[in-house]
Each structure stands twice: as C-alpha cells, then as structure tokens.
Design a protein around this motif. Structure first.
Motif, PDB file in Angstrom:
ATOM      1  N   HIS A  73      -6.412  -2.128  -2.632  1.00 37.34           N
ATOM      2  CA  HIS A  73      -5.291  -2.959  -2.200  1.00 37.34           C
ATOM      3  C   HIS A  73      -5.735  -4.049  -1.232  1.00 37.34           C
ATOM      4  O   HIS A  73      -5.324  -5.199  -1.341  1.00 37.34           O
ATOM      5  CB  HIS A  73      -4.249  -2.059  -1.524  1.00 37.34           C
ATOM      6  CG  HIS A  73      -2.986  -2.751  -1.149  1.00 37.34           C
ATOM      7  ND1 HIS A  73      -2.027  -3.083  -2.068  1.00 37.34           N
ATOM      8  CD2 HIS A  73      -2.523  -3.196   0.040  1.00 37.34           C
ATOM      9  CE1 HIS A  73      -1.030  -3.687  -1.455  1.00 37.34           C
ATOM     10  NE2 HIS A  73      -1.304  -3.773  -0.177  1.00 37.34           N
ATOM     11  N   PHE A  74      -6.590  -3.696  -0.302  1.00 39.88           N
ATOM     12  CA  PHE A  74      -6.920  -4.614   0.768  1.00 39.88           C
ATOM     13  C   PHE A  74      -7.854  -5.725   0.300  1.00 39.88           C
ATOM     14  O   PHE A  74      -7.890  -6.786   0.895  1.00 39.88           O
ATOM     15  CB  PHE A  74      -7.486  -3.841   1.947  1.00 39.88           C
ATOM     16  CG  PHE A  74      -6.548  -2.745   2.337  1.00 39.88           C
ATOM     17  CD1 PHE A  74      -5.283  -3.063   2.785  1.00 39.88           C
ATOM     18  CD2 PHE A  74      -6.885  -1.420   2.187  1.00 39.88           C
ATOM     19  CE1 PHE A  74      -4.377  -2.071   3.105  1.00 39.88           C
ATOM     20  CE2 PHE A  74      -5.983  -0.425   2.507  1.00 39.88           C
ATOM     21  CZ  PHE A  74      -4.730  -0.755   2.967  1.00 39.88           C
TER      22      PHE A  74
ATOM     23  N   ALA B 111       0.512  -7.927  -1.539  1.00 35.09           N
ATOM     24  CA  ALA B 111      -0.799  -8.117  -0.915  1.00 35.09           C
ATOM     25  C   ALA B 111      -1.224  -9.567  -1.056  1.00 35.09           C
ATOM     26  O   ALA B 111      -1.763 -10.169  -0.121  1.00 35.09           O
ATOM     27  CB  ALA B 111      -1.829  -7.185  -1.552  1.00 35.09           C
ATOM     28  N   GLY B 112      -0.981 -10.138  -2.240  1.00 40.11           N
ATOM     29  CA  GLY B 112      -1.317 -11.536  -2.462  1.00 40.11           C
ATOM     30  C   GLY B 112      -0.554 -12.437  -1.504  1.00 40.11           C
ATOM     31  O   GLY B 112      -1.127 -13.339  -0.873  1.00 40.11           O
TER      32      GLY B 112
ATOM     33  N   PHE C   1       0.827  -1.204   0.000  1.00 41.50           N
ATOM     34  CA  PHE C   1       0.000   0.000   0.000  1.00 41.50           C
ATOM     35  C   PHE C   1       0.864   1.258   0.000  1.00 41.50           C
ATOM     36  O   PHE C   1       0.656   2.205  -0.750  1.00 41.50           O
ATOM     37  CB  PHE C   1      -0.898  -0.065   1.239  1.00 41.50           C
ATOM     38  CG  PHE C   1      -1.580   1.214   1.579  1.00 41.50           C
ATOM     39  CD1 PHE C   1      -2.617   1.671   0.796  1.00 41.50           C
ATOM     40  CD2 PHE C   1      -1.182   1.956   2.678  1.00 41.50           C
ATOM     41  CE1 PHE C   1      -3.244   2.851   1.107  1.00 41.50           C
ATOM     42  CE2 PHE C   1      -1.817   3.131   2.992  1.00 41.50           C
ATOM     43  CZ  PHE C   1      -2.843   3.576   2.201  1.00 41.50           C
ATOM     44  N   THR C   2       1.882   1.213   0.829  1.00 39.35           N
ATOM     45  CA  THR C   2       2.748   2.379   0.985  1.00 39.35           C
ATOM     46  C   THR C   2       3.609   2.573  -0.253  1.00 39.35           C
ATOM     47  O   THR C   2       3.931   3.696  -0.638  1.00 39.35           O
ATOM     48  CB  THR C   2       3.575   2.201   2.285  1.00 39.35           C
ATOM     49  OG1 THR C   2       3.597   3.426   2.989  1.00 39.35           O
ATOM     50  CG2 THR C   2       4.964   1.716   2.027  1.00 39.35           C
TER      51      THR C   2
ATOM     52  N   THR D  55     -12.384   6.113  -7.231  1.00 42.53           N
ATOM     53  CA  THR D  55     -12.363   4.981  -8.155  1.00 42.53           C
ATOM     54  C   THR D  55     -11.858   3.726  -7.457  1.00 42.53           C
ATOM     55  O   THR D  55     -12.415   2.638  -7.638  1.00 42.53           O
ATOM     56  CB  THR D  55     -11.472   5.302  -9.362  1.00 42.53           C
ATOM     57  OG1 THR D  55     -11.853   6.571  -9.883  1.00 42.53           O
ATOM     58  CG2 THR D  55     -11.611   4.256 -10.427  1.00 42.53           C
ATOM     59  N   THR D  56     -10.819   3.883  -6.638  1.00 43.48           N
ATOM     60  CA  THR D  56     -10.310   2.690  -5.956  1.00 43.48           C
ATOM     61  C   THR D  56     -11.335   2.155  -4.958  1.00 43.48           C
ATOM     62  O   THR D  56     -11.407   0.951  -4.749  1.00 43.48           O
ATOM     63  CB  THR D  56      -8.981   2.960  -5.219  1.00 43.48           C
ATOM     64  OG1 THR D  56      -9.206   3.834  -4.132  1.00 43.48           O
ATOM     65  CG2 THR D  56      -7.925   3.526  -6.142  1.00 43.48           C
ATOM     66  N   ILE D  57     -12.130   3.034  -4.383  1.00 41.14           N
ATOM     67  CA  ILE D  57     -13.199   2.550  -3.497  1.00 41.14           C
ATOM     68  C   ILE D  57     -14.176   1.706  -4.298  1.00 41.14           C
ATOM     69  O   ILE D  57     -14.607   0.633  -3.866  1.00 41.14           O
ATOM     70  CB  ILE D  57     -13.930   3.730  -2.824  1.00 41.14           C
ATOM     71  CG1 ILE D  57     -12.987   4.472  -1.890  1.00 41.14           C
ATOM     72  CG2 ILE D  57     -15.150   3.240  -2.044  1.00 41.14           C
ATOM     73  CD1 ILE D  57     -13.588   5.730  -1.299  1.00 41.14           C
TER      74      ILE D  57
END
Lengths: 310, 655, 411
Positions: A43-44, A218-219, A29-30, A116-118
């Motif tokens: 991301h999450f 993340a994966g 994320f960072t 958009t990411t939301i």
C-alpha cells in the motif's frame, strides 16, 4: 517573540497537517485490512507511485518547479485532472496487485500473503529507485502561497486544503462503506466471507473494489504529499507508511474513523515530541506508543471494525 | 519396506560427510582470502536464516525486526570488547581483570577500565542477551494475532538502530564502534585473516543446525508447527501457545545475537546502518527461497542469495559488459545488473510465494506412496488395545461436568442463555439443535475458546472458566471441531502426536541436548500414536506418514478423534463426528464411540444424525436459539412436541 | 552477422577473463594492472557513487590513452561496496572487497571507499596488504588519526589517503566563517543521523563555541521522514540567528524546502553534503537561495581546465559531475602518479611500491595541488565557501547556481 502557548498552537497546526497525511494513507490500508485481514505492505509504495503519477500529470500540463502558479479555474482543472488520473492509475495498480499476486494466496494460512505484499512492495520501491537513480525530484507547486497569521500562529492555505481533502475523503469512504450496496457487501465480507458468499455476495468483486478504493486513496495521498511537501522520492512510502501503520493500529485496525483519529494523534505526537523532547527520539516514542497500545488495548482506541475472528 | 529408508539414510549420511569434507577443505582448495571471506559471510547469513526459520518457518510468526536482535548481539560484543566504554578504574574491577574480562588502561594519566570480554564467552553471552530482549519484547506482544506481531516487530526493528544512533555514549552513535577486538585462540589473534573466521562460522552454523533439527523433531517443534498451522486447535490440544511462541521468538533472537557477535568480531567495526530493515527482509527472502520451516532450505537460501550478490551478479554484470564491449553495444556496456539486485530479491519473494510456496527444499518430505495393495485393501476394523486414560486421572473427584447458568454473548447477541446441564461420568450425552442454536458455542465455552458472560462450568469440581484452552485440556477434556481443525501440512502421525503434547515431559532443552530419556519418550509417543490410529484398522495406519491434507474427509474426522484421544482425556467432546460420512461409516464410527465409553470415557456429542444419537446417547439435550429446549432420554426427546416443531419440523421443512 | 574465428576466440578469452577474475592474469600476461574502485553502486547511495565512479574511470582511461604508462594498461576493477542485504553501503561487503583487492596481486592501488563506515572495515585489511586506497569522499578523521593506528593501520604504513580534507577542518573552518565573516551571534545545529553529518555538526559546534557563537540547540533529523516543520518551528521559536546543517541531501531536500517557509530569515549553511545538484533539481529555487555551503578543497571553478573537464565528463557520461566526481578524478590521478613514479625508479610494479610512491606524490589535480601529510591526509586544508544563488539565464547549469564567497578562515 512567540509565547509558549502560541508555540504549542503552532505545533498543533503542524501536527494536524502531518496527521492528516498519515490518516489519508492509513484509510486505504485499514479498508483492505478490514475486509481481508491482510496487512498490505505494498500500500505504501502505491502511495509513493501515486506521487510520481501526479508529478508526471502536472508536468505534462506544463506545470513544473516553483515558477508556475495558477489561480481559479485552471488551478482547479489541473488539480482535479491530476487527482483523477492519479487515483485511477493507483486504483488499477492496486487491483492488478490483488488480482495477480494476492488472489492466489487467499485461503493460504499464516504469513504467506503478507510476505507476498512485502515482495510487491520491494519491487515497486526498487523499480522507482532504478528509474529515478534514487534522486529526489522537485514537485510542481501551482498553489499560491497564502498564509494566515493568527497571533503568531501561521496557518498556510495548503494546510487548510489538506485538512479539507482528508476530511472529505474520510467521510466519503465512511459513508460509502456504511450506505452503498457495495459498501454493505464489504462489511458483510469483513464479518464473514463465507457467509457473505453464500448470501450471494461476489467476494472477488468486493475485494477488488476494496483494493481499488484503498489504492486510489493512497494515490490521492501521494499527490497531496507532493503538492504539500513539493518533492517526491522513491523512499517516501517507507517512513510515512510505518507511521500510517501505527496510526491505523492506534485507532483500531480496520476502523475508518479510527484511522483518521490515529493518524492525527500520531502527527501530533511526532511534532510534540520534536518540540518538547528531541526530534531524534520521535520515532522511538511513536513506536513505543504503538507497542503500549497493542499491549493494553489491542483493538485500538475506537475498536476494530471486524471482530477478531479466531 | 524397511531397507529403503535405511539406504536413503545411508546415502544422506555419505552426502553430509562429503559436504562436510569439502567445506572443511575449502581454504585449501581456494586459498583466496576474499573467497574465504565470502564463504564466512555465507555462514553468518546461514546462521541468521536458521534463527529466523525457527520464528517464521517453524512457529509461523512473521518477524520483520529480526535485524534488531542481530544488532543487539553485535553491539553487546562490540561494546564489551572495544575502547568505547572507559569507566574510571576502581579496585572493584580487579576481580574482572583477574579473569581477563577487563584490563587497566592509563590514558593521559587517568586509570580507566578497558573492556576485553572474551569472544568465546560472548558468543553464548550475546545469544543470551538477545534472547532476553526477545522475551522482554515478545512477552507483551505475542499474545496478539500474528498480523500485529509483524507491525510491532517492524517498529522494534526501527527503534533499535535509532537507539544505537542516538545513545552516543554507549554506541559511539552514527560513527559506529571502532576497534572491536578480534577473537583470540591459543595466543593467536584472528586479526583480519578470513580463514579462522570461516571455521568459526562453520562451527556456529553446525551448532545451530543441530539445535534446529533436534528442536524440529521434538515435541517442541511439533507444537510450533501446530501453532503455525492452527493456533486455536493447537491451544485446544494442550499447547501453551503464548509460551511456545515466546520460546521460538527467544531462540530465534538468540541465534541472531550469536551471529551478531561473530559478524562484528570479523568486521571489527559496527555502525547502526548495518542493521536496518533491508537486513530483516533479506533474511526473510533467504528462508522463503529455501523453504519456510526447512532447515536445509534456510541454509541453501542464505548461501545462494549471499553468493548471488557477492559473486554471481557481479560476474554476470562483468560478462554482459564485456560482451557489450566486444560487440560494441553501448547499452550492454552501461548495463548495471547488480543495481537491480534488490529488485531481483523482490521478484524472488513474489515468485516463490506464487509458484513454489514450499521453497527449493520443502520442509515436508514427500510421503511414501501407498502401494496398490494398500490402496485397494479391504477395510478392516481395528480395536483399541491401550488404556485410554492414564493412571494419574484415577485420583480426585468424580469427573463429571456441571454447567450452571452459562451465558455467552457476542456483542448484543445471546448465543447461550443461562444454560444448565450435567454430564455424568461414563455417560454419552448428545446435544442436538438446529444450526445456530448454540451447540458449538457451548463446546467453545467449555474448552475455553470463548469467554462466557456469566455462569459456571465445573469439571471434577474445578471451575474451568478463566482457564486457557491448554489448561482445560490438561484437566482431561479433549475435543474435535465441527469444521475439522487438523494441522493440514503435518503428517497423520504428527497430528496425533501433537495430541499427546500435554503428556510429554521432556522440554526443548532435553531435545537440544538429545537426552536419552527424551528420545525414549518420543519413541513411546510414536508407538502410542500408531496404536491410536490402529483403532481405525487399516484406514489410517498405512497413511501415517501422509499429510493430513491428502486424506479423505472421513479419514480426517477419524484423525481428529485419534488426536483428541491421544491427550488421554476423561471427557471427550465430539462436534458432529459423523458429518460427511456415509451411513455405513457413520454406524461404524458410532460403534467405536460406544467402545470408547466401554473403556470408561465420558463423551459429549454434538450430532445431527438422529439414528446415531438414538443408538449412542444415554441422555439428550436439545438447544434452540441459545435456550435449552428439552432434555431426557433419546426416546423421550423423539416424542417431545416442542422438539419436533422447533427442530425436526424445521429440519424436515429444509429437506 | 558472422563471427570470424579470430573474434570468436577473442570473445571466449575475453569472456573467461571477465567472468573468472582470479585467472585473468594468465591471459593478460603481465601487461595489465588494475586500479580498484570500491563504491556502494547499488541501493540508496548508488547515484552519488556513480558520479564518483565516472570520475575515477575517466582519469584511468585518459591515462591509458595518453601513452605515458610505458607499455602497461590500467584496468579499473570495480567492486560494489553495497549489498542488497544492507540495502545500502555494507561494511562487510567492503571488507570482502578489500580482501579481493589484496589477494588479486595485480591491483596497484584503490580508489574509494565513499563512506567512512566502509573505510573502517577496509583500512586494516588494506594496511596488512600494504595496498593504498585514495578516498574521494570519506571524511571521518578517526581513520587516519595516529592514535587509532592500532585499529585502522596495523601494518604501520599509512594506506588511507584522501583527496578531501577531513571533517576536522571543514566544520571548524565554516564555524570561523560564521563568526568572523557573517558575524552571527547564535546558531542552531542540525544533523541527518549519518556518521558524516553528525561528525560535521559536532566539529562545527565545538569551534563555534570557541569562537563565541552561542549554540542554542542541537537536533537530529530522520532522513527518511518527510516533515521537519516541527523541528523548524522549534528553531524559529528559539530566536537563533543562524542554522548549520551537517548532512547530505536525503534530508537536505526537505530541510531546505521547509526552512524556506518557516525560518526564511535565518542564515543557513551546511557542508559539502549540500553542494549537490539535488539542491537545484530537487530542493529548487527560491528555497535554495542564500544557503551557504563548503567544499573541502580550493575553489577552482574559474579554471578553464575544469570547465573543459566538466564538459568532457558530461558528454561522456550524460550526467553532470559533482564535487566528489572531481575528487574521485583526482584520487585516480594520485594512483596513476604513484604508478608512474614507480615506473620511473625502475622498481617492480607492486602495490607496496606504489603505496610508497603515493606517500610522496605531488601533483596538480583538478582541485589544485595535492600532496599528503604523514598520515595520508590531504596537506592542503583549504575549505572554500559558496552560496547558492539562482542564475535564471542558465537554469540547467548547476555550476552557475552558486557563487564562490572565499576561503573559510583557518583556525
């Protein structure tokens, strides 16, 4: 009977493991934030997808439930295969998300890209919710249970594993960003995308790479989550994500070692609040700390990697 | 040209009246209680969307914890109008009992207080309470960049339901508040009849709509949009950005609080689960669909999405399943379209962002097209026919700029090394130097955008270092930016009017109340803005209502100068004003800058075109690598060896 | 494929009837009546709601096929109590649905809601409309508590019937079981922040204290969090002899898994919220082994009728029923019994008459005899205790993965 000091140490062990998980999630994320200054809410849920990909791979290998325990080479093979496939699938998913939903938003002012990411996040969440009927799933557990008892403080082999993996991934990412050509291009883009472009940096490629690396991480975190907690569900991205956010901000958003530090701190705060205050107030304490940090040290504990451009 | 807008205005009026009549008559047209209840829920969501539209749409602040304020408003009324709190009765409560806010209740022989705060008082009361929470929570965080706000609000949105869940004595915890009193009016209790709620909801939406529209069309609304478009430029134009952001946040919170009270009175129960993250996201989807910043869009989005989930999707679901039963398709019979409603909302969010970012009803109305004559009209020169600076500037010390030992560092890099200089009133001073020599840093330091490491900057005897950008503008220093920082999605005239922000006196309250003084001031501001545009002849006046983003590069430069002049500065700072202009345009602008000096303005200029510098400047300062290399009259500088090698030589080599 | 004129007109009529609910009566000509089913069919609660929906619709379609309804046809009127706005069950949506049921005129009774939070919003509206609802799973005692009748029953006649006992019995009876049968000296209480879980744990704790069990502590889990190791470590350090968990499987899955690692030796139990297939499919053995749980109804698993029913349910809907599918089936049976009773008396088929009939209904449901007290609560207050125990011979048969211990001692 466990002594107060042993109890504290046990909770620290718990907190470190939890924190390592948050840190892993905060890393990718960072990384994306550092380059695009974009909060990627998707991301999450890429993390959540990662845990399902890992589940599918392990089940395809015939490992299901708690009954199959592997040792030695087959174990390493199974875990490596699951890790590679999960990271690849999630990395590609991240690249696709960037390419088709975020690239058109680049250069658009204000919260548009974030919104958009939301939206993307919501889509991933609901697709899995519908596909799994909102059910939690049992995650394969091919690792033998192995506990080390040191003065009543139990450290489980899995905990050591998650610490090691988190450390390797963090150091690897840090070195990649610091030393590799692409990493340098990333940092240049983070400093000033326009200048980087003029210096011949292919910004699109840099951003894609960042999304690939971040989503692959993340994966990996998703797979490790599954192996560690032995379950997965459509909703795991949300609450873990919220804490990973906080971790990234606490450590200094955009800062790779900061994400690690922040993650571990949040993990420790969560377990210590549970032990010494009350579990039900843990969230309130975490988010209050987040607000306090932002008020008094907006750059985070280790400072932001990218300058706070105006 | 005049009759056309009046006609559309009249048509709009008819449309509005027609819509109003239909809405008022709805319970007669469709007496089904369930349908009216759905309509009442639509009003609640519309009110929520209007509030979030102020925060996200107007001010550009992404608030992901909006439902928290909804919850605060809901619980404020819920707690003060139910049996939840029952402190023991003491005579001190009597005065509240006299006005009907509490009553004395005897439970198992003990006299306790029963809270019966009236709904009508709690509507504004909850708005106020929620707004206070908004201020308390926004004040420390709104200084930060927008991204952080999103995260912090997300956290706040988490905290409030958790507190509601765990503070059992106050909120009855997870089980929720029971028996919240329905509103009473004229001795009649609303009970569970949905019709009166519907009318109250309509009235609330009407009120919030009026407030939204009036704020949007006021100086406050313009300032919000300026912040949304470019926060730095907004600050440099005299807008106290933190205060205005806080205002937007508080007003949005107030709307949500009021809606919470309405919603809970209608439902007569409240549980913490009703205020979780999905509510915040859905209200966001509503305004994204309708059009961020668009007041009518927010309402349309809210109504459409409410109806989508409570009417359209279930109907479609039934139709598809019925069709499946008819043709014997087991798949269709089992298909659950309603299950996918959240997925559909996510798709709407992404789809709107990608393909129709301005929403269904865009906030910015399409500007009138230029007529052929206007487009092909030969360019005329205008003149400035107004006092450039107001009388209040006449007082006080000589408006000269004194800079001493100014040092600016970025990390280890010295952008400016102990620069000292002086700008006399009425002078034009030009700063030249190669790229990276520190010219723009100097400008940013003077206007408060970067914080110097050391030194002093005094204007009219007053130290500027430590002041915010908007305070510096109010001292009489206005600027343009090298890379043009206009507000691209606003019209030309709005951009120039934002320049006057610091000079306008009427605040948001006056705007909401529609005070005549505020309207008069607004009209005067518009006249003044038009006059400033007139300085550039017919280049800008016919384009006053166009979006800035549609203008040519040179015209944008002109707008930026007009915007800076609108603040009635004593010192005008222009950063490469002729960049991107052809030689003829450059000369024209240079002459106009000369005219400004003739009006008594002091001008500080960064310029690359030496002919412009020579033509204009009384005094030239040469910067190189953050050092002052030389200064003097233009002709002297031209002959200065050091300057020639350091600057012109290098520049020549580049060419 | 060609559409004959006949089928085309049927198609159109059907389409109109389905899409324009209020006009439906014009087509149905007095023969079709509805039973409402209001459940949170989308979002976080969807899966559980679907099992309930299946149970209720199964009963209705069986009643239609049986020919005992004397010329009328019952249609389920399925309304979603959840909204995307809330992301889960939404009391405002439930209130709208209650109004829809009352305004429809053809709805004789309702099955639902699943959640007490929705029930509170629906009850006053249904009460004023004199429309009975039979909930298969909402267990908050307050809704039928006579002292709260002013809030939830302004119409005066009970309309909120339940085919489950309330938390006022399930928790305390289990506390009796802990004290008398298991003889635990101390207990640590956990809940999952939800209204159901909190209420259950509260009721358990109160009775446990009366029974002399030492309540060592009480904590609340965040159902969305993944890691409860800190809380469990704390519990381990207190030396509590047992754990009681009030809540559902959302937190339950993680709790069961992690409790197995950190507090393996404690006696662990919960309510009906963890008597769920997810205990086997998600939490899994060996973690689930030994957990006690309860069911707010008599144990009827050995009844071959139930086995047959489970097979039918599973065949029809492709999923295994859970407890609430059973109570939902029973709830629909209650509604149908009420309708039949009205038909028998020859009175007009109205919601009000059906309500009066339901008040005195006495039937044998899947769970055993069902009748209601004067407030609408189930007369039978039997709470059955089960314990999870893996049956490796039939790993996919949920019903074989736990065993019946007995009836929990009543207070």
């Amino acid at each position: 009977m466990i002594t107060p000091i042993e109890l504290f140490a046990q909770q620290a062990v718990n907190g470190l493991s939890l924190g390592a998980m948050y840190a892993l999630l905060a890393l990718g994320f960072t990384l994306v934030y550092g380059i695009l200054e974009l909060i990627n809410f998707a991301h999450f849920n890429v993390f959540m997808i990662g845990s399902f990909v890992g589940l599918i791979v392990l089940q395809a290998l015939g490992i299901a439930g708690q009954s199959v325990v592997l040792h030695g080479a087959p174990l390493i093979f199974a875990l490596l295969l699951a890790l590679i496939v999960t990271m690849l699938v999630c990395g590609i998913l991240g690249v696709l998300i960037e390419r088709f939903t975020l690239r058109p938003m680049r250069g658009v002012r204000g919260p548009m890209a974030m919104i958009t990411t939301i939206g993307v996040s919501y889509i991933l969440y609901n697709v899995v919710l519908l596909a799994t009927n909102a059910q939690a799933l049992n995650f394969p557990d091919p690792l033998a249970t192995q506990d080390f008892d040191i003065h009543h403080v139990v450290i489980r082999a899995k905990q050591i594993l998650i610490w090691i993996i988190s450390l390797i991934l963090m150091v690897g990412l840090d070195q990649f960003v610091r030393r590799s050509r692409l990493g340098k291009a990333m940092r240049a883009t983070a400093q000033d995308a326009e200048a980087a472009r003029m210096m011949g940096v292919d910004v699109d490629r840099v951003v894609s790479t960042a999304f690939f690396a971040g989503s692959a991480l993340a994966g990996a975190a998703g797979l490790i989550f599954g192996l560690y907690y032995n379950f997965t569900q459509y909703s795991i991205g949300y609450s873990a994500g919220l804490r990973a956010f906080t971790a990234a901000v606490l450590g200094g958003i955009g800062n790779v070692p900061g994400a690690m530090l922040g993650g571990i701190l949040i993990g420790l705060i969560e377990t210590m609040s549970s032990q010494y205050i009350a579990t039900k107030w843990a969230d309130v304490i975490i988010f209050s700390i987040l607000i306090l940090v932002l008020v008094f040290k907006p750059a985070g504990l280790l400072g932001a990697l990218a300058p706070n451009r105006s | 040209m005049r009759p056309i807008p009046t006609l559309t205005a009249r048509r709009r009026g008819f449309l509005l009246i027609g819509l109003g009549v239909i809405l008022l008559a709805l319970p007669l047209l469709d007496p089904n209680q369930a349908d009216i209840d759905i309509a009442a829920n639509c009003t609640a969501y519309s009110a929520l969307a209007l509030g979030l539209n102020i925060v996200v749409g107007f001010a550009g602040l992404l608030d992901l914890g909006y439902a928290a304020f909804f919850a605060i408003g809901a619980y404020a009324y819920g707690i003060l109008a139910s049996y939840q709190l029952q402190p023991p009765w003491t005579p001190d409560w009597q005065f509240l009992a006299d006005i009907g806010f509490v009553s004395k209740l005897t439970i198992e022989g003990n006299a306790v207080v029963h809270f019966t705060f009236p709904f009508w008082l709690m509507l504004p009361g909850s708005a106020l309470i929620a707004a206070c929470f908004g201020i308390a929570f926004g004040a420390p965080t709104l200084r930060l960049k927008g991204d952080y706000l999103a995260i912090v609000t997300l956290g706040f949105g988490e905290i409030v339901p958790i507190v509601a869940r765990n503070w059992t004595s106050l909120t009855n915890g997870a089980e929720g508040l029971n028996g919240v009193a329905p509103p009473h009016a004229f001795g009649y209790s609303f009970g569970i009849n949905s019709i009166p709620y519907y009318y109250v909801g309509l009235a609330i939406v009407g009120l919030l709509l009026l407030v939204s529209v009036r704020l949007r069309d006021s100086a406050t609304g313009r300032a919000w949009m300026a912040i949304r478009e470019d926060e730095v430029a907004a600050g440099a134009m005299g807008i106290h950005t933190t205060r205005l952001k806080l205002l937007a946040f508080a007003i949005g919170a107030g709307f949500a609080g009021m809606t919470g009270t309405f919603y809970i009175a209608k439902l007569q129960t409240a549980t913490p689960d009703m205020f979780d993250l999905p509510v915040s996201v859905m209200v966001l989807v509503m305004i994204v669909l309708g059009g961020m910043g668009s007041v009518w869009g927010a309402i349309l989005g809210a109504v459409f999405l409410s109806l989508l989930q409570s009417l359209f999707l279930p109907a479609l679901n039934n139709a598809v399943q019925g069709f499946g039963a008819l043709i014997g398709s087991g798949f269709l019979q089992q298909l659950q379209i309603t299950s996918a409603s959240e997925l559909i909302f996510g798709i709407i969010l992404v789809g709107m962002m990608l393909y129709r970012r301005q929403g269904l009803i865009p906030a910015a109305r399409k500007p009138p097209l230029l007529t052929t004559e206007q487009m092909h009209a030969s360019v005329t020169r205008g003149a400035i026919d107004l006092p450039v600076h107001p009388a209040r500037h006449a007082r006080g010390a000589k408006p000269d700029l004194m800079i001493e030992g100014l040092t600016v560092r970025y990390g280890g890099l010295h952008a400016l090394k102990s620069i000292s200089m002086r700008v006399e009133p009425g002078q034009i001073v030009a700063i030249i130097g190669p790229n990276g020599s520190g010219k723009s840093t100097l400008f940013n330091a003077i206007t408060g955008l970067v914080k110097p490491f050391d030194g002093s900057i005094r204007f009219a005897g007053e130290e500027l270092i430590g002041l915010r950008a908007d305070q510096i503008l109010k001292r009489g220093i206005a600027r343009s930016f090298q890379n043009i920082r206009l507000f691209p999605q606003l019209s030309v005239i709005d951009n120039v009017m934002i320049g006057q922000h610091a000079r306008l006196k009427s605040g948001p309250l006056g705007a909401v109340l529609g005070l005549p003084s505020g309207r008069a001031e607004e009209r005067a501001a518009r006249v003044r803005a038009m006059a400033l545009l007139g300085m550039f002849g017919n280049r800008l006046t016919p384009r006053a209502d166009q979006l800035v983003s549609s203008l040519s590069y040179a015209n944008r430069r002109r707008v930026e100068i007009a915007r800076a002049l609108a603040s009635a500065p004593r010192l005008l700072m222009l950063d490469e004003p002729t960049a991107g202009m052809n030689p003829a345009e450059s000369i024209e602008l240079a002459e106009q800058i000369g005219e400004l000096r003739a009006l008594g303005l002091t001008i500080l200029l960064v310029e690359h075109k030496l002919d412009v510098v020579v033509r204009l400047a009384d005094h030239v300062i040469v910067l190189d690598h953050g050092d002052k290399l030389a200064e003097g009259k233009a002709d002297e500088i031209r002959r200065n060896e050091a300057v020639l090698t350091a600057y012109l030589g290098r520049a020549a080599a580049h060419v | 494929m060609s559409i004959s004129r006949r089928s085309a007109s049927k198609f159109l009529a059907g389409f109109a009837a389905i899409s324009l609910t209020p006009i439906r009566s014009a087509f149905a000509a007095g023969e079709t009546y509805s039973i409402g089913i209001t459940l949170p069919l989308t979002g976080a609660d969807a899966e559980a709601a679907r099992l309930i929906l299946n149970g209720a619709t199964l009963a209705i379609s069986e009643a239609n096929d049986s020919g005992e309804l004397k010329g009328i046809t019952l249609k389920p009127m399925i309304l979603n109590n959840a909204s995307a706005t809330a992301g889960q069950y939404d009391p405002a949506q439930a209130a709208t649905n209650a109004r829809k049921l009352v305004a429809d005129g053809k709805v004789l009774a309702n099955v639902g809601p699943e959640m007490s939070g929705s029930g509170k919003a629906m009850a006053p509206i249904l009460s004023m409309g004199n429309l009975a609802t039979i909930t298969p799973s909402s267990t908050a005692p307050v809704i039928t508590d006579p002292s709260a009748a002013g809030e939830f029953d302004p119409g005066g006649k009970p309309i909120y019937f339940r085919t489950v006992t309330t938390d006022a019995y399930q928790g305390p009876n289990m506390a009796n079981f802990y004290a008398e049968t298991l003889k635990v000296p101390s207990v640590y209480l956990l809940d999952d922040s939800g209204a159901y879980g909190v209420g259950l744990a509260d009721a358990f704790g109160k009775q446990a204290a009366i029974k002399g069990i030492k309540v060592i502590g009480r904590d609340r889990l965040d159902p969305k969090a993944a890691d409860y190791s800190a809380t469990l470590t704390k519990i381990a350090s207190t030396g509590a002899a047992s754990l009681y968990y009030g809540g559902t499987m959302q937190a339950g899955v993680k709790l069961v898994k992690q409790a197995y690692q950190i507090i393996p030796k404690l006696i662990k139990g919960g309510g009906d919220g963890i008597l769920s297939p997810e205990m086997v499919t998600a939490a899994g053995f060996p973690a689930a082994e030994g957990w006690y749980c309860t069911n707010a109804s008599p144990h009827v698993i050995d009844d071959p009728k139930l086995a047959e029913w489970v097979a039918l349910y599973t065949k029809t809907y492709g999923v295994q029923p859970d407890d609430y599918a059973v109570t939902a089936y029973d709830a629909a049976l209650v509604a149908i019994a009420g309708i039949k009773a009205v038909q028998k008396t020859g009175k007009k088929l109205t919601a009000a008459n059906v309500r009066d009939a339901i008040q005195t209904v006495k039937i044998i449901g899947l769970q055993g005899p069902i009748s209601f007290d004067s407030h609408g609560d189930l007369s039978s207050r039997i709470v059955s205790v089960f314990q999870f125990h893996e049956d490796k011979s039939a790993p996919t048969d949920f019903l074989k993965q736990y065993r019946y211990i007995g009836v929990a001692p009543q207070t």
